[in-house]
Design a protein around this motif. Structure first.
Motif, PDB file in Angstrom:
ATOM      1  N   ASP A   1      -3.238  16.861  -4.226  1.00 58.06           N
ATOM      2  CA  ASP A   1      -4.204  15.592  -4.075  1.00 58.06           C
ATOM      3  C   ASP A   1      -5.425  15.667  -4.742  1.00 58.06           C
ATOM      4  O   ASP A   1      -6.117  14.511  -4.629  1.00 58.06           O
ATOM      5  CB  ASP A   1      -3.976  15.230  -2.430  1.00 58.06           C
ATOM      6  CG  ASP A   1      -2.671  14.542  -2.131  1.00 58.06           C
ATOM      7  OD1 ASP A   1      -1.662  14.510  -2.955  1.00 58.06           O
ATOM      8  OD2 ASP A   1      -2.506  14.888  -0.903  1.00 58.06           O
TER       9      ASP A   1
ATOM     10  N   ASP B   1       1.782   9.182  -5.843  1.00 60.52           N
ATOM     11  CA  ASP B   1       2.212  10.328  -5.704  1.00 60.52           C
ATOM     12  C   ASP B   1       3.216  10.925  -6.983  1.00 60.52           C
ATOM     13  O   ASP B   1       3.154  12.152  -7.295  1.00 60.52           O
ATOM     14  CB  ASP B   1       2.788  10.589  -4.138  1.00 60.52           C
ATOM     15  CG  ASP B   1       1.854  10.303  -3.139  1.00 60.52           C
ATOM     16  OD1 ASP B   1       0.797  10.762  -3.385  1.00 60.52           O
ATOM     17  OD2 ASP B   1       2.476  10.577  -2.090  1.00 60.52           O
TER      18      ASP B   1
ATOM     19  N   GLU C   1       2.242   1.778  -3.629  1.00 59.08           N
ATOM     20  CA  GLU C   1       1.446   2.240  -4.474  1.00 59.08           C
ATOM     21  C   GLU C   1       0.930   3.589  -3.962  1.00 59.08           C
ATOM     22  O   GLU C   1       0.908   4.471  -5.146  1.00 59.08           O
ATOM     23  CB  GLU C   1       0.037   1.363  -4.302  1.00 59.08           C
ATOM     24  CG  GLU C   1       0.222  -0.068  -4.765  1.00 59.08           C
ATOM     25  CD  GLU C   1      -0.894  -0.938  -4.675  1.00 59.08           C
ATOM     26  OE1 GLU C   1      -1.861  -0.803  -3.828  1.00 59.08           O
ATOM     27  OE2 GLU C   1      -0.883  -2.174  -5.238  1.00 59.08           O
ATOM     28  N   ARG C   2       1.015   4.093  -2.870  1.00 61.86           N
ATOM     29  CA  ARG C   2       0.686   5.662  -2.748  1.00 61.86           C
ATOM     30  C   ARG C   2       1.828   6.410  -3.190  1.00 61.86           C
ATOM     31  O   ARG C   2       1.795   7.305  -3.808  1.00 61.86           O
ATOM     32  CB  ARG C   2       0.605   5.742  -1.135  1.00 61.86           C
ATOM     33  CG  ARG C   2      -0.489   5.569  -0.672  1.00 61.86           C
ATOM     34  CD  ARG C   2      -0.749   6.115   0.953  1.00 61.86           C
ATOM     35  NE  ARG C   2       0.120   5.371   1.855  1.00 61.86           N
ATOM     36  CZ  ARG C   2       0.036   4.258   2.271  1.00 61.86           C
ATOM     37  NH1 ARG C   2      -1.262   3.755   2.136  1.00 61.86           N
ATOM     38  NH2 ARG C   2       0.940   3.890   3.267  1.00 61.86           N
ATOM     39  N   GLN C   3       3.144   5.875  -2.952  1.00 66.17           N
ATOM     40  CA  GLN C   3       4.319   6.563  -3.450  1.00 66.17           C
ATOM     41  C   GLN C   3       4.258   6.741  -5.211  1.00 66.17           C
ATOM     42  O   GLN C   3       4.560   7.799  -5.706  1.00 66.17           O
ATOM     43  CB  GLN C   3       5.512   5.837  -3.146  1.00 66.17           C
ATOM     44  CG  GLN C   3       6.740   6.826  -3.371  1.00 66.17           C
ATOM     45  CD  GLN C   3       8.227   6.149  -3.211  1.00 66.17           C
ATOM     46  OE1 GLN C   3       8.105   4.789  -3.241  1.00 66.17           O
ATOM     47  NE2 GLN C   3       9.125   6.717  -2.738  1.00 66.17           N
TER      48      GLN C   3
ATOM     49  N   ALA D   1       0.874  -1.183  -0.042  1.00 68.27           N
ATOM     50  CA  ALA D   1      -0.045   0.005   0.065  1.00 68.27           C
ATOM     51  C   ALA D   1       0.751   1.331  -0.143  1.00 68.27           C
ATOM     52  O   ALA D   1       0.701   2.233  -0.815  1.00 68.27           O
ATOM     53  CB  ALA D   1      -1.040  -0.047   1.148  1.00 68.27           C
ATOM     54  N   ALA D   2       1.992   1.337   0.741  1.00 67.92           N
ATOM     55  CA  ALA D   2       2.751   2.454   0.803  1.00 67.92           C
ATOM     56  C   ALA D   2       3.626   2.641  -0.459  1.00 67.92           C
ATOM     57  O   ALA D   2       3.627   3.800  -1.050  1.00 67.92           O
ATOM     58  CB  ALA D   2       3.941   2.195   1.872  1.00 67.92           C
TER      59      ALA D   2
END
Length: 139
Positions: free
Chosen positions: A130, A33, A28-30, A25-26
């Motif tokens: 965002d 971003d 995929e967030r990076q 998950a981290a």
């Protein structure tokens, strides 16, 4: 001889699965971003190019070389975002340490320029973009 046999592994534990899910998950967030930031960088660079082409065709606007687009500032922000993306992606490459240092120096120079020309407006605040709707993202 029977004491040498090890029981078959039952698979990953719940804690291992949770850790792996959190890491995924981290990551995929990076990636998301970076994709959002690269889209903003491309838009800024595109605005700068458009203004430079306008200047080439039409010349200066009154006593100013450029109109509202401020191509130097747009390119500086695009360069800052691009340098940050590249540096973050190269974190896991030990051989890229010197290049990452150079990217950090370039990013710092861009931030200094943008801070000095932004009349006190904060530069590149995390989460600033965002709110870009998913349908506007190119992925």
């Amino acid at each position: 001889m029977t004491g040498d046999l090890q029981p078959a592994s039952a698979g990953p534990t719940d804690a291992e699965l949770a850790t792996e899910a959190a890491m995924t998950a981290a990551y995929e967030r990076q990636v998301a971003d970076h994709q959002r930031s690269s889209l903003v960088a491309a838009a800024n660079a595109g605005d700068a190019v458009a203004e430079l082409l306008r200047f080439h065709m039409e010349g200066a606007v009154c006593n100013w070389p450029f109109g509202d687009a401020e191509p130097v500032g747009k390119l500086a922000e695009a360069l800052l975002r691009t340098a940050r993306i590249e540096s973050e992606v190269l974190e896991c490459q030990p051989s890229a340490a010197e290049h990452r240092t150079s990217l950090g120096q370039l990013a710092a120079a861009c931030v200094k320029f943008l801070d000095e020309t932004s009349a006190g407006a904060p530069v590149d605040m995390p989460g600033q973009f965002d709110d870009i709707p998913e349908k506007e993202l190119p992925y």
